[in-house]
Design an enzyme around this catalytic site. Sequence first.
Site, PDB file in Angstrom:
ATOM      1  N   ASN A   1       7.564  24.823 -14.442  1.00 33.54           N
ATOM      2  CA  ASN A   1       6.943  26.111 -13.741  1.00 33.54           C
ATOM      3  C   ASN A   1       7.206  25.581 -12.261  1.00 33.54           C
ATOM      4  OD1 ASN A   1       5.226  27.884 -12.044  1.00 33.54           O
ATOM      5  ND2 ASN A   1       4.286  28.598 -14.033  1.00 33.54           N
TER       6      ASN A   1
ATOM      7  N   ASP B   1      -3.167  22.675 -18.834  1.00 37.12           N
ATOM      8  CA  ASP B   1      -3.119  24.098 -19.459  1.00 37.12           C
ATOM      9  C   ASP B   1      -4.533  24.593 -18.824  1.00 37.12           C
ATOM     10  OD1 ASP B   1      -2.423  25.740 -21.368  1.00 37.12           O
ATOM     11  OD2 ASP B   1      -3.663  25.173 -22.965  1.00 37.12           O
ATOM     12  N   THR B   2      -4.264  25.913 -18.486  1.00 34.82           N
ATOM     13  CA  THR B   2      -4.914  26.469 -17.835  1.00 34.82           C
ATOM     14  C   THR B   2      -5.398  27.973 -18.605  1.00 34.82           C
ATOM     15  OG1 THR B   2      -4.240  26.007 -15.723  1.00 34.82           O
ATOM     16  CG2 THR B   2      -5.309  28.068 -15.656  1.00 34.82           C
TER      17      THR B   2
ATOM     18  N   GLY C   1       1.559  34.822 -12.680  1.00 34.40           N
ATOM     19  CA  GLY C   1       0.725  34.974 -13.632  1.00 34.40           C
ATOM     20  C   GLY C   1      -0.588  36.090 -13.377  1.00 34.40           C
ATOM     21  N   TYR C   2      -1.686  35.665 -13.374  1.00 35.27           N
ATOM     22  CA  TYR C   2      -2.871  36.790 -12.968  1.00 35.27           C
ATOM     23  C   TYR C   2      -3.295  36.800 -11.765  1.00 35.27           C
ATOM     24  CZ  TYR C   2      -3.359  36.827 -18.268  1.00 35.27           C
ATOM     25  OH  TYR C   2      -3.237  36.843 -19.338  1.00 35.27           O
ATOM     26  N   ASP C   3      -2.465  35.944 -10.786  1.00 32.46           N
ATOM     27  CA  ASP C   3      -2.697  36.060  -9.400  1.00 32.46           C
ATOM     28  C   ASP C   3      -3.021  37.621  -8.639  1.00 32.46           C
ATOM     29  OD1 ASP C   3      -2.861  33.325  -9.039  1.00 32.46           O
ATOM     30  OD2 ASP C   3      -0.847  33.248  -8.041  1.00 32.46           O
TER      31      ASP C   3
ATOM     32  N   LYS D   1      -4.563  29.446  -1.638  1.00 32.56           N
ATOM     33  CA  LYS D   1      -4.794  29.187  -3.126  1.00 32.56           C
ATOM     34  C   LYS D   1      -4.781  27.660  -3.170  1.00 32.56           C
ATOM     35  CE  LYS D   1      -2.851  29.869  -7.453  1.00 32.56           C
ATOM     36  NZ  LYS D   1      -2.040  30.292  -8.502  1.00 32.56           N
TER      37      LYS D   1
ATOM     38  N   HIS E   1      -8.151  26.525  -9.203  1.00 35.97           N
ATOM     39  CA  HIS E   1      -8.524  25.731 -10.400  1.00 35.97           C
ATOM     40  C   HIS E   1      -7.753  24.530 -10.407  1.00 35.97           C
ATOM     41  CE1 HIS E   1      -5.786  28.881 -10.872  1.00 35.97           C
ATOM     42  NE2 HIS E   1      -5.305  28.418 -12.011  1.00 35.97           N
TER      43      HIS E   1
HETATM   44  P1  IMP Z   1      -0.828  27.168 -18.054  1.00 35.69           P
HETATM   45  O1  IMP Z   1      -1.430  26.598 -19.262  1.00 35.69           O
HETATM   46  O2  IMP Z   1      -0.869  26.669 -16.839  1.00 35.69           O
HETATM   47  O3  IMP Z   1       0.537  27.523 -18.546  1.00 35.69           O
HETATM   48  O4  IMP Z   1      -1.376  28.707 -18.020  1.00 35.69           O
HETATM   49  C1  IMP Z   1      -1.275  29.733 -18.781  1.00 35.69           C
HETATM   50  C2  IMP Z   1      -1.466  30.920 -18.208  1.00 35.69           C
HETATM   51  O5  IMP Z   1      -2.435  31.134 -17.318  1.00 35.69           O
HETATM   52  C3  IMP Z   1      -0.267  31.150 -17.292  1.00 35.69           C
HETATM   53  O6  IMP Z   1       0.985  31.786 -18.250  1.00 35.69           O
HETATM   54  C4  IMP Z   1      -0.615  32.466 -16.409  1.00 35.69           C
HETATM   55  O7  IMP Z   1      -0.115  33.512 -16.971  1.00 35.69           O
HETATM   56  C5  IMP Z   1      -2.119  32.016 -16.186  1.00 35.69           C
HETATM   57  N1  IMP Z   1      -2.240  31.123 -14.988  1.00 35.69           N
HETATM   58  C6  IMP Z   1      -2.367  29.834 -14.866  1.00 35.69           C
HETATM   59  N2  IMP Z   1      -2.414  29.380 -13.558  1.00 35.69           N
HETATM   60  C7  IMP Z   1      -2.541  30.710 -12.930  1.00 35.69           C
HETATM   61  C8  IMP Z   1      -2.716  30.854 -11.527  1.00 35.69           C
HETATM   62  O8  IMP Z   1      -2.898  29.843 -10.696  1.00 35.69           O
HETATM   63  N3  IMP Z   1      -2.770  31.908 -11.072  1.00 35.69           N
HETATM   64  C9  IMP Z   1      -2.689  32.847 -11.950  1.00 35.69           C
HETATM   65  N4  IMP Z   1      -2.186  33.005 -13.304  1.00 35.69           N
HETATM   66  C10 IMP Z   1      -2.344  31.810 -13.830  1.00 35.69           C
END
Ligand code: IMP
Length: 498
Positions: free
Chosen positions: A316, A375-376, A456-458, A478, A483
């Site tokens: 990413n 992982d977020t 993403g959800y920004d 940001k 996070h």
């Molecule tokens: P990942 O585990 O970092 O891939 O996050 C999982 C999902 O969370 C991503 O596909 C995004 O849709 C969302 N996400 C993670 N980080 C962010 C962010 O900083 N802003 C907005 N959406 C986020």
Amino acid sequence: MGKKIKLIWSELSVYIYITIGLIIYGTGVTLFMLPYEVTSGGVTGIASLIFFATGFEVQNSYLIINLFLLLAAVKILGWKFCVKTIYGVLFLTFYMWLLQRIVLDADGNLPRLVQDQTFMAVVLGAVFEGIGLGVCFSHDGSTGGTDIIAAIVHKYKDMSLGQVIMLCDCIIISSSYFVFVDKYGETVAWQKIVFGFVTFIIAGVTLDYSMNRTRQSVQFMIFSRNYRKIADKINTTGRGVTVLDGQGWYTKTERKVVVCLVRKREASQIFQMIKSVDPYCFVSMANVQGVYGEGFDQMKANIKKAKPTLVFATNNEHKLDEVRRMVGDKFEIRSLDDINCHMELPETSETLEGNALQKAQFVKRFYGFDCFADDTGLECTALGGEPGVHTARYASDSHDDEANINKLLANLEGKDDRSAQFRTSIALIFAGKTYTFEGIVKGSIAAKRQGDHGFGYDPVFIPDGYNQTFAQLGADVKNNISHRARAVKMLCDFLHNN
Ligand code: IMP
């Protein structure tokens, strides 16, 4: 006590050598260059030009110019560099003053020892200069002047000391033209420049020769059945020895070959040792261009310190950019693409921590790199922590940001509590151990999309303390509060401290 005396003696002997070098150099300048009005570069060259033009004694302008240079050197390069240089400048000033007092004739002129043979004087003077400087430099001494300029330039610019000294000398010799053209006319002025460059070249070659002579090393290869005894004997001199396996091809028997590198001056001692053990052994001795390592010279190459590499288990671009900016240039952060990993990483855990660890372990196991993975999850209070670990594939399996936001807004419709938090878990595998870091940013979900930055959800996440979404606030804000920024900050602190 013995050790202390040894130390004092070794330091004293360095100064004795430097003094001998300065005497040889000062003799060359005073007896062969000044009487024939030839300049050979360096601050002595500038001082000579002043002398030829005005009659102001060489050692005085030499001292004055060097005092200025030394002041600059102490400020820029520190005292350590300067101690031997100060000694060199003071001694040379004194010696040239003394020598002139001794040799000046009744009319106050310097004698021409080789009558009117200027070329012979130039050759002799250059050889004296070269040998003198060689002895002085070999013991870390210096005559100040262009050495100081060179050391200062070298500190700031990627130019070797030799290059700077050469440039200064060329300028000084060439400018002697202006001093001589008024005094003697064009022809003689050009002649003086040619003599100046001849001196410069001969002194340079002599300097290299005299420095290399003391540094010259040789490599012995000794083929003897008594190799053990020979190797032990050589070892007693403090020199290292390597024994290689070989095979005598005619007899097809195993042979040992003793290899040993020593300074050339130690060679006769080595021969004596070999001969005393095995007078009939087969020995080769070869000149080597340079020997670097313990007991010899230090390698001069400047190596750019390689940055430690860490793989961030993602492709990413947004995340990579965020993390690279935060980590700075202390580490090289590589993506999965950079290590040619084009596989889907496993993310089958029911927790963010579990997924991060799974991904990091996968990269370490199959690609061997130290790495970290994140992982977020977006956790909404009104949805009981949903989408949580399913954030990426909330709407469907296809990881569609548009569809995800639509689903989120739909699920929150009519809910009073729109509070939510992004939580990032980072798992790091570093030097054989596993670590985890967590970063959280609290906020709320907007009623509709706003802003074009981020991913993403920004467009729908408003962090606490702001009234705009991440997509409106942009990367700079940001990256300070997100996070991931918080988790990465913890990761960076850890890396910098370890
Ligand atoms: P990942 O585990 O970092 O891939 O996050 C999982 C999902 O969370 C991503 O596909 C995004 O849709 C969302 N996400 C993670 N980080 C962010 C962010 O900083 N802003 C907005 N959406 C986020």
